[in-house]
Motif scaffolding. Sequence first.
Motif, PDB file in Angstrom:
ATOM      1  N   LEU A 169     -37.327 -27.954 -18.216  1.00  0.00           N
ATOM      2  CA  LEU A 169     -37.403 -27.300 -16.911  1.00  0.00           C
ATOM      3  C   LEU A 169     -36.203 -26.380 -16.714  1.00  0.00           C
TER       4      LEU A 169
ATOM      5  N   GLY B 252     -39.257 -23.421 -13.323  1.00  0.00           N
ATOM      6  CA  GLY B 252     -39.675 -24.368 -12.295  1.00  0.00           C
ATOM      7  C   GLY B 252     -40.211 -23.709 -11.038  1.00  0.00           C
TER       8      GLY B 252
ATOM      9  N   ARG C 289     -43.480 -34.947 -11.077  1.00  0.00           N
ATOM     10  CA  ARG C 289     -42.478 -34.159 -10.361  1.00  0.00           C
ATOM     11  C   ARG C 289     -41.103 -34.267 -11.032  1.00  0.00           C
ATOM     12  N   GLU C 290     -40.085 -33.752 -10.356  1.00  0.00           N
ATOM     13  CA  GLU C 290     -38.735 -33.815 -10.916  1.00  0.00           C
ATOM     14  C   GLU C 290     -38.096 -35.173 -10.677  1.00  0.00           C
TER      15      GLU C 290
ATOM     16  N   GLU D 102     -44.922 -36.172 -17.877  1.00  0.00           N
ATOM     17  CA  GLU D 102     -43.661 -35.798 -17.225  1.00  0.00           C
ATOM     18  C   GLU D 102     -42.825 -37.060 -17.081  1.00  0.00           C
TER      19      GLU D 102
ATOM     20  N   PRO E 285     -38.872 -37.385 -16.276  1.00  0.00           N
ATOM     21  CA  PRO E 285     -37.535 -36.826 -16.086  1.00  0.00           C
ATOM     22  C   PRO E 285     -36.393 -37.832 -16.237  1.00  0.00           C
TER      23      PRO E 285
ATOM     24  N   ASN F 246     -40.732 -32.117 -18.114  1.00  0.00           N
ATOM     25  CA  ASN F 246     -39.765 -32.073 -17.016  1.00  0.00           C
ATOM     26  C   ASN F 246     -38.409 -32.610 -17.454  1.00  0.00           C
TER      27      ASN F 246
END
Length: 252
Positions: free
Chosen positions: A20, A46, A171-172, A206, A208, A228
């Motif tokens: 990202l 992003g 998501r992040e 994903e 992170p 991510n």
Amino acid sequence: MKAFNFLLKDTKGKSNTMVLDKGQGYQTTKDMLEITGDYFNLLKYGWGTSTLYKRDIIKDKNELYHQYDIKTYPGGTLFEIANKQDKIDEYLQEADKLGFNAIEISDGSTYISLEKRQEAITKVKEQGFYLLTEVGKKDLKKDSELKSEDRVKLIQTDLDNKSDLVIVEARESGKNIGIFDEKGNIKEDDFETINKNIPQNKILWEAPQKNQQIDLILKLGADVNLGNINVNDIISLETLRRGLRGDTLGKV
């Protein structure tokens, strides 16, 4: 030649790692790639961040990434905005002019019908882009309402429509979304439902957080597709993949 190269196994090309980019400058990107360019193959600008850059900066950065065989694409949010404004054709034309060679199709923040989603997939593939589609909602309440079986059906539909890779939304934050609970731990039943029904090489999880990366590597092996990833964690992840940290040493 890399230091201590005789101790390492080659992993390049055996997995997908999506990093990202949240707003790096050109020189920072150049310096980062000199160290990490061999360890990831997908780069996402992003969210809608690329709308805030000068066009020449995007072109120059994309050219840098491509020198390392890294595919680049704008975040799925921009696709959703283009779709909402009925400007997908203009969006794809601009992406091509800016040097992006991949596109993400998502409906994490909006609603896209299956018919419109299929039309967009076909259009992106016809124009020669590498295609990633994403399954999941960015709103935590809406995402929690998605059953694992529903995710599997949508993933399979996207693959049948020739998506190259399907992303499982996290998501992040990686918390309380997708296959992760509120603490960021894997929800085993949800994970297994997807994993047993979809080929591993077609899914990009994903993940992170470091603990998520470790868990998925231990479950699925060093070549699991992960996304991510923060730019500061590229080397860390690669050491996990290669068993160069205590968390995975002798386990992968």
